[in-house]
Every structure is written in structure tokens, then in C-alpha cells.
Design a protein around this motif. Structure first.
Motif, short mmCIF file in Angstrom:
data_model
loop_
_atom_site.label_atom_id
_atom_site.label_comp_id
_atom_site.label_asym_id
_atom_site.label_seq_id
_atom_site.Cartn_x
_atom_site.Cartn_y
_atom_site.Cartn_z
N ALA A 130 0.82 -1.21 0.00
CA ALA A 130 0.00 0.00 0.00
C ALA A 130 0.86 1.26 0.00
CB ALA A 130 -0.93 -0.01 1.21
N CYS A 133 2.61 1.70 -3.37
CA CYS A 133 1.61 2.12 -4.37
C CYS A 133 1.38 3.63 -4.27
CB CYS A 133 0.31 1.35 -4.16
SG CYS A 133 -1.03 1.85 -5.25
N ASP A 142 -6.15 3.55 -4.55
CA ASP A 142 -5.19 2.61 -5.12
C ASP A 142 -4.40 1.91 -4.01
OD1 ASP A 142 -5.98 3.39 -7.64
OD2 ASP A 142 -4.36 4.86 -7.86
N ALA A 145 -6.47 -0.67 -2.41
CA ALA A 145 -6.62 -1.83 -3.30
C ALA A 145 -5.35 -2.68 -3.34
CB ALA A 145 -6.97 -1.36 -4.71
N ALA A 146 -4.19 -2.09 -3.00
CA ALA A 146 -2.93 -2.83 -3.01
C ALA A 146 -2.74 -3.69 -1.76
CB ALA A 146 -1.75 -1.85 -3.14
N SER A 184 -4.45 -8.39 -7.88
CA SER A 184 -4.64 -6.97 -8.21
C SER A 184 -5.75 -6.79 -9.23
CB SER A 184 -3.33 -6.37 -8.74
OG SER A 184 -2.31 -6.41 -7.77
N VAL A 188 -9.24 -4.75 -8.58
CA VAL A 188 -9.64 -3.63 -9.42
C VAL A 188 -10.99 -3.90 -10.09
CG1 VAL A 188 -9.03 -2.33 -11.50
CG2 VAL A 188 -7.27 -2.86 -9.82
N CYS A 198 -9.89 2.54 -9.87
CA CYS A 198 -8.50 2.76 -9.45
C CYS A 198 -7.56 2.28 -10.56
CB CYS A 198 -8.19 2.05 -8.13
SG CYS A 198 -8.53 0.29 -8.13
N VAL A 203 -1.50 -0.38 -8.57
CA VAL A 203 -1.76 -1.45 -7.60
C VAL A 203 -0.76 -2.58 -7.78
CG1 VAL A 203 -3.44 -3.15 -6.80
CG2 VAL A 203 -4.20 -0.86 -7.44
#
Length: 265
Positions: A130, A133, A142, A145-146, A184, A188, A198, A203
């Protein structure tokens, strides 16, 4: 210095060098530590030849007879805590505060040191993904999402490292990068279904940064700077293979994901 004492010093120095190599120490540090320890214990005719994946140490007993010890270190575990502990032990040996028997017992305890638990390593991998990213230009969404890709690759890498039959480095890095790319893409896609958009590139980048061969590349440059050209070249090739595995893993997953209807890469 008695013959038996010299043999114990030789075996101990070889064990120290093996411990350092197995945990990612530089070539010059390994060789220097072995020579300092041998000299501190009175071994005058001691020689060490260290490479990236092994070492040879020899000592002359008494003046004409030569004894050697060989250690193979094909797999690097990268436990910097053990390297720090060995360095602390070597300083005490140089100061004359530890006998060979005491040092051997301390070294055995250092080699038995366990790393951080699985859950902590996986959590650190998620947080690192995170953060990377976000540092690479991603938004807060983003970065969020990581987290799952980072957690997934952290668990995967730790489980892979604990298998009895380790995979080829190229294959293991390709699979690890593939896990990052797959999770990933799924994250997404699920966010897009929820109306949140995103950047898949950011990511994925956040997840694979922790796989990058930073230590191998840095140690390779340091080895070359210290005129250890062979070891530096080996580490550079190792870094290239790791990067190639990461690129292959991500590329294959993205290629197959692009063929799925409704998935936008």
C-alpha cells in the motif's frame, strides 16, 4: 596453539562464514569476519576464499600440514538479525571475551534464531504494498486496493520458502509476481463493479516492489567496488533473473486477463 585447537578454530570460522552467506551478508564482510576471528584465536596461517554460494577456509598445522573446510551456501534466507548477531559475537571475540567453545555455542543459538511469524510478515507485506503504491503516484483508493495483493504475495512467498523442495528462483519469482497481478486484477475489477475506479498499474507496482532484488543488486555493486568481480557478477545475474521472473509473471497474468470479456487492464 595446539593442533586440535586450530582445527576447532577452522571449523568455527567456516561455520561463521556459512551463517553469514546463508543470511545475505556481503562477500567482503564474510571474509573479513572469518579472518578477524581466526587471528583473534591465534591462527596465524589462516586463509579464506569466499564466493556468493560457498567458501573455502584453510589453516596450516603446524607449519607444513594444511587442513581445509568447505561450506556450500546455495540458498540465501536474508535474515539480517542473524548477521547482526554474528557481527556482535565477532566483536566480543576480537576483544578476547569469548572462548572457542562459548563462541560455538553462541553461534548455534544464532543459527537457530527464528524470523518473524508468518502473520507479521504477511501484514508487513500488505502495508508495504500500500505504501509503495502511494509513493509511486497512486491515490488513497489505489493504496487500499494494493493491500490484498500485498497480503497474498506475503503469504505465498513465506509458504514457498518453507517447502522442503525449493523451486527454481526464476519460477518462484514468476509465480509470486503472478499472484500479485492476479489478485490486483480481481481487486480492481471488484471495485469497478462497486462503482469505484483505481489504477491497476499502480496497484500491481505496489505489490511487486517487495519482490524486487534490492539486496542482491546492492550487494553486487558493493562486491564489484571491493574488487570481488566474480561474486559481483553472480549477484548481478541473480538480480536480472529475479527481475525477469517478475516481468514474466505479471505479463502472463495481464495477457490472459485481457482476454476475459468485461475486464479492462
Amino acid at each position: 596453539m595446539l593442533m586440535e585447537e586450530k582445527r576447532r578454530v577452522l571449523e568455527f570460522c567456516a561455520d561463521v562464514g556459512e551463517t553469514l552467506l546463508l543470511n545475505g551478508a556481503e562477500i567482503y564482510r564474510t571474509q573479513q569476519t572469518m579472518e578477524l576471528i581466526a587471528r583473534s584465536y591465534g591462527a596465524e596461517h589462516f586463509n579464506a576464499y569466499v564466493l556468493t554460494n560457498g567458501l573455502i577456509a584453510s589453516i596450516r598445522i603446524p607449519d607444513t600440514e594444511e587442513h581445509a573446510a568447505v561450506r556450500n551456501a546455495p540458498r540465501v534466507e536474508m535474515n539480517l538479525g542473524r548477521i547482526s548477531a554474528v557481527n556482535a559475537l565477532s566483536r566480543e571475540i576480537v576483544m578476547g571475551a569469548v572462548t572457542v567453545e562459548q563462541a560455538a555455542a553462541r553461534l548455534a543459538a544464532i543459527r537457530a534464531m527464528r524470523g518473524f511469524p508468518l502473520w507479521m510478515m504477511a501484514a508487513a507485506s500488505a502495508v508495504a504494498a500500500a505504501c509503495f503504491c502511494y509513493l509511486m503516484g497512486g491515490t488513497a483508493l489505489d493504496a487500499m486496493a494494493a493491500l490484498p495483493p500485498g497480503l497474498a504475495v506475503g503469504l505465498f512467498v513465506q509458504r514457498l520458502a518453507r517447502t522442503r523442495a525449493p523451486l527454481n528462483k526464476l519460477v518462484s519469482n514468476m509465480l509470486s509476481a503472478g499472484v500479485v497481478a492476479l489478485v490486483s486484477v480481481l481487486c480492481v475489477w471488484m471495485l469497478e463493479l462497486a462503482g469505484l475506479f483505481c489504477d491497476a498499474d499502480k496497484v500491481i507496482i505496489g505489490g511487486i516492489v517487495s519482490l524486487m532484488p534490492g539486496i542482491a543488486l546492492t550487494n553486487g555493486i558493493r562486491d564489484v567496488a571491493n574488487c570481488d568481480y566474480l561474486s559481483g557478477t553472480i549477484r548481478a545475474i541473480d538480480a536480472v533473473l529475479i527481475a525477469a521472473g517478475i516481468a514474466l509473471g505479471v505479463g502472463l497474468v495481464l495477457r490472459f486477463a485481457a482476454l476475459i470479456p468485461g475486464v479492462h487492464i
